[in-house]
Design an enzyme around this catalytic site. Structure first.
Site, short mmCIF file in Angstrom:
data_model
loop_
_atom_site.label_atom_id
_atom_site.label_comp_id
_atom_site.label_asym_id
_atom_site.label_seq_id
_atom_site.Cartn_x
_atom_site.Cartn_y
_atom_site.Cartn_z
N ARG A 1 0.85 -1.20 0.00
CA ARG A 1 0.00 0.00 0.00
C ARG A 1 0.89 1.25 0.00
O ARG A 1 1.97 1.25 0.62
CB ARG A 1 -0.87 -0.03 1.25
CG ARG A 1 -1.88 1.11 1.39
CD ARG A 1 -2.96 1.05 0.36
NE ARG A 1 -4.14 1.85 0.72
CZ ARG A 1 -5.08 2.22 -0.15
NH1 ARG A 1 -4.98 1.88 -1.43
NH2 ARG A 1 -6.13 2.89 0.25
N THR B 1 -9.04 0.60 -10.10
CA THR B 1 -8.39 -0.58 -9.54
C THR B 1 -8.47 -1.80 -10.47
O THR B 1 -9.19 -1.79 -11.46
CB THR B 1 -9.01 -0.88 -8.14
OG1 THR B 1 -9.05 0.33 -7.39
CG2 THR B 1 -8.25 -1.89 -7.35
N ASN C 1 -5.96 4.23 -7.41
CA ASN C 1 -7.21 4.85 -6.97
C ASN C 1 -8.09 5.19 -8.17
O ASN C 1 -8.53 4.31 -8.87
CB ASN C 1 -6.98 6.05 -6.05
CG ASN C 1 -8.22 6.33 -5.19
OD1 ASN C 1 -9.07 5.47 -5.04
ND2 ASN C 1 -8.32 7.50 -4.63
N ASP D 1 -7.91 8.39 -0.01
CA ASP D 1 -8.47 7.31 0.81
C ASP D 1 -8.29 7.57 2.31
O ASP D 1 -8.83 6.82 3.14
CB ASP D 1 -7.86 5.95 0.43
CG ASP D 1 -8.62 5.29 -0.72
OD1 ASP D 1 -9.72 5.78 -1.07
OD2 ASP D 1 -8.12 4.30 -1.28
N SER E 1 -7.90 1.08 2.98
CA SER E 1 -8.33 0.60 1.66
C SER E 1 -9.55 -0.32 1.81
O SER E 1 -9.87 -0.77 2.91
CB SER E 1 -7.17 -0.19 1.04
OG SER E 1 -7.59 -0.85 -0.13
N SER E 2 -10.19 -0.58 0.68
CA SER E 2 -11.26 -1.58 0.66
C SER E 2 -10.86 -2.80 -0.17
O SER E 2 -11.67 -3.72 -0.36
CB SER E 2 -12.52 -1.00 0.05
OG SER E 2 -12.98 0.09 0.80
N GLY F 1 -13.43 -1.74 -7.56
CA GLY F 1 -14.76 -1.15 -7.31
C GLY F 1 -14.85 -0.29 -6.06
O GLY F 1 -15.95 -0.09 -5.56
N GLY F 2 -13.71 0.21 -5.54
CA GLY F 2 -13.74 1.14 -4.42
C GLY F 2 -14.46 0.54 -3.22
O GLY F 2 -14.26 -0.63 -2.87
N1 GLY Z 1 -8.34 3.06 -3.69
C1 GLY Z 1 -9.37 2.19 -3.40
C2 GLY Z 1 -9.11 1.35 -2.22
O1 GLY Z 1 -7.96 1.13 -1.88
O2 GLY Z 1 -10.01 0.91 -1.59
#
Ligand code: GLY
Length: 571
Positions: free
Chosen positions: A102, A380, A400, A422, A451-452, A471-472
């Protein structure tokens, strides 16, 4: 006759006992898959992964090749200027590790760096060089290759280097992403020069070359992570970012380190789940929802009851995301408590099977109501790999937003992320995904933003699934819905096609893909107190590999919503 029947009964119950999933231990099943498989968001990346497996590379080598090719052919989704999470399964040790690549906040970052003099958030967490965290993808590729691969980087990066140098054909899919951020791409001359064709969207079929990026990849193939984080490339990155008003310093790059973390693990019914750990919220939120749902038999519920229950579980877990989650190297997060059965029971105590619980009920001082999420927002990428030894990789990578911050560092071809968005840049302020956060996810120098991304493995004792999606904020709910489908026997192809709906606590609404809820289901949910939002389109781009160990068959599927490719082969 009676003795024979008794014997049959005893034999039958022994057989049943042996095959009950809870007693089946995948840890002692060392048989090898009949085939290998790669499923990714781009056919050229899948092909590169397959070629590495055919050359004797393992799943980890293939992961490096796929990561690098996606960085070249999907500049709208991931890249050397971004980061991600690579979930690795080592079959011989029966061990899982998450490579946390990350991005981190630059050392000169400050908590209020995106707040203007009137106390309002600026757009600088999204646009341009100030929006970029320090990338992790190059370090992760080098680490995976050097520690776990069989082949040199020179081999695993060669497909990406060739594609960057000789170009790839622009698709309509590329153009749909580029047109969503066209104005931003035009703003930055080095970006427009590479990713547009004479200032316009490229013609479909236009061969897009990235000569500077090819040289950076070559540098990494010769010098490992130092080829990016030190020396000529690092100098160019820092000079270009600073010239454009950004705050990167040499030390940010030379200090960058990937972290090996223990993934989140848990069980739902008979399924063993392995998913992303903090700084991704993915595994925790996924397991929290599953812990709540494991108290119910979803299969006997009607559609409305089932959707209502899943939504209520999502609401509660996404609330906890906003309230408690952040980088564990900087803040205390009560991970064990959040994942406990007692915590799920606490959440179930105020869950009505008849009525929606307003999210407002949970809003505390440090979380205020959010703005609607940016409806264009998509981002993503994801890939899933199984090699013929049984090693597995599930990786979700990002810069992102589409084309990240839009900023290319001069002379490098590296498109920088806008992952700083984020962070919770102001308590209660919603990011691109409509997500709010608390002080746990506030900006601090060197900290990783929440993050997700949720690369995941599932194992029901008979079948192993490797899955994930972009998909965020909706990544976690997509993985959840496909995990529930897997629990009911869905194939790889059914898992990636699973119809999608989502609730993320705030905004307080059920979002759903076009045509996923019938008019009747919609009015039943509304009468229970739910607000609905028909997105009028589809979302996500899932890639799944399944190894059915009982019949030793490998299948793979790429989401029909994207242009990806899943391939299965045998050495
Ligand atoms: N940038 C989207 C995530 O990391 O969730």
């Amino acid at each position: 006759m009676l003795r024979l029947s008794l014997l049959c009964l005893v034999t039958l119950s022994l057989l049943l006992a042996c095959s009950t999933p809870s007693e089946y231990s995948p840890s002692i099943d060392n048989s090898r898959p009949a085939s290998y498989a790669v499923a990714s968001a781009h056919p050229l990346a899948t092909q590169a992964g397959i070629e590495i497996l055919q050359q004797g590379g393992n799943a980890f080598d293939a992961a490096v090749a796929v990561t690098a090719v996606l960085a070249v052919v999907e500049p709208y989704a991931s890249g050397l200027g971004g980061g991600g999470f690579w979930l690795l399964h080592f079959v011989d040790e029966n061990k899982n590790v998450m490579i946390d690549g990350r991005e981190v906040a630059p050392l000169a970052a400050t908590r209020d760096m995106y707040i203007d003099e009137n106390g309002k958030p600026t757009k600088q967490s999204v646009n341009g060089s100030l929006a970029a965290g320090i990338p992790g993808t190059p370090a992760a590729m080098a680490h995976i290759a050097e520690k776990y691969g069989r082949l040199p980087l020179h081999t695993t990066l060669s497909a990406a280097i060739n594609l960057a140098r000789n170009g790839f054909a622009v698709s309509e899919f590329y153009n749909s992403r580029a047109s969503a951020v066209f104005e931003r791409l035009k703003t930055f001359p080095h970006t427009a020069e590479i990713f547009l064709q004479q200032g316009k969207l490229p013609q479909v079929g236009y061969i897009l070359q990235q000569l500077d990026l090819a040289r950076v990849l070559e540098n990494i193939s010769e010098n490992g992570a130092n080829g990016f984080y030190r020396g000529e490339v690092a100098n160019k990155l820092v000079a270009s970012v600073q010239q454009a008003g950004g705050i990167w310093q040499q030390q940010d790059l030379s200090d960058y380190k990937i972290v090996e973390r223990l993934p989140v693990t848990g069980t739902y019914k008979n399924i063993e789940i392995v998913s992303a750990a903090l700084p991704s919220s993915g595994g925790i939120v996924l397991m929290q929802i599953l812990n709540m749902l494991s108290n119910f038999d979803l299969q006997v519920m009607n559609e409305v009851q089932r959707k209502h229950l899943i939504v209520e579980a999502m609401r509660r877990a996404y609330h906890d995301r906003a309230q408690y989650l952040g980088d564990v190297d900087f803040v205390d997060v009560p991970v064990d408590e959040l994942l406990s059965i007692e915590h799920a029971e606490k959440h179930l105590a105020d869950l009505s099977l008849q009525y929606a619980t307003p999210s407002q009920n949970y809003i505390q001082q440090n979380i205020v109501n959010s703005l609607p999420l940016d409806e264009a927002a998509q981002n993503t990428t994801h890939f899933s790999i199984l090699d013929q030894q049984g090693n597995q990789v599930s990786a979700t990578l990002s810069i992102n937003y589409y084309f990240g911050s839009g900023f290319v560092a001069q002379g490098t071809g590296v498109l920088l992320n806008n992952e700083m968005d984020d962070f919770a840049i102001q308590p209660g302020h919603a990011n691109l995904w409509g997500l709010v956060g608390s002080v746990a996810n506030a900006i601090e120098p060197g900290k990783r933003m929440l993050s997700s991304m949720s690369p995941t493995f599932l194992n029901d004792g008979q079948r192993i699934a490797i899955l994930g999606t972009p998909g965020g904020s909706r990544i976690i709910s997509m993985v959840l819905l496909s995990a529930l489908a897997f629990a009911e026997g869905a194939s790889a192809s059914e898992m990636v096609q699973e119809p999608r709906f989502h609730h993320q606590f705030l905004p307080d609404e059920i979002q759903f893909e076009a045509d996923v809820l019938t008019t009747q289901t919609q009015s039943s949910l509304e009468s229970m107190g739910h607000s609905l939002k028909d997105l009028g389109r589809s979302y996500g781009n899932m890639h799944t590999v399944i190894w059915d160990q009982q019949i030793n068959k490998v299948t793979a599927a790429s989401d029909p919503r994207g242009i990806g490719q899943a391939s299965v082969g045998t050495n």
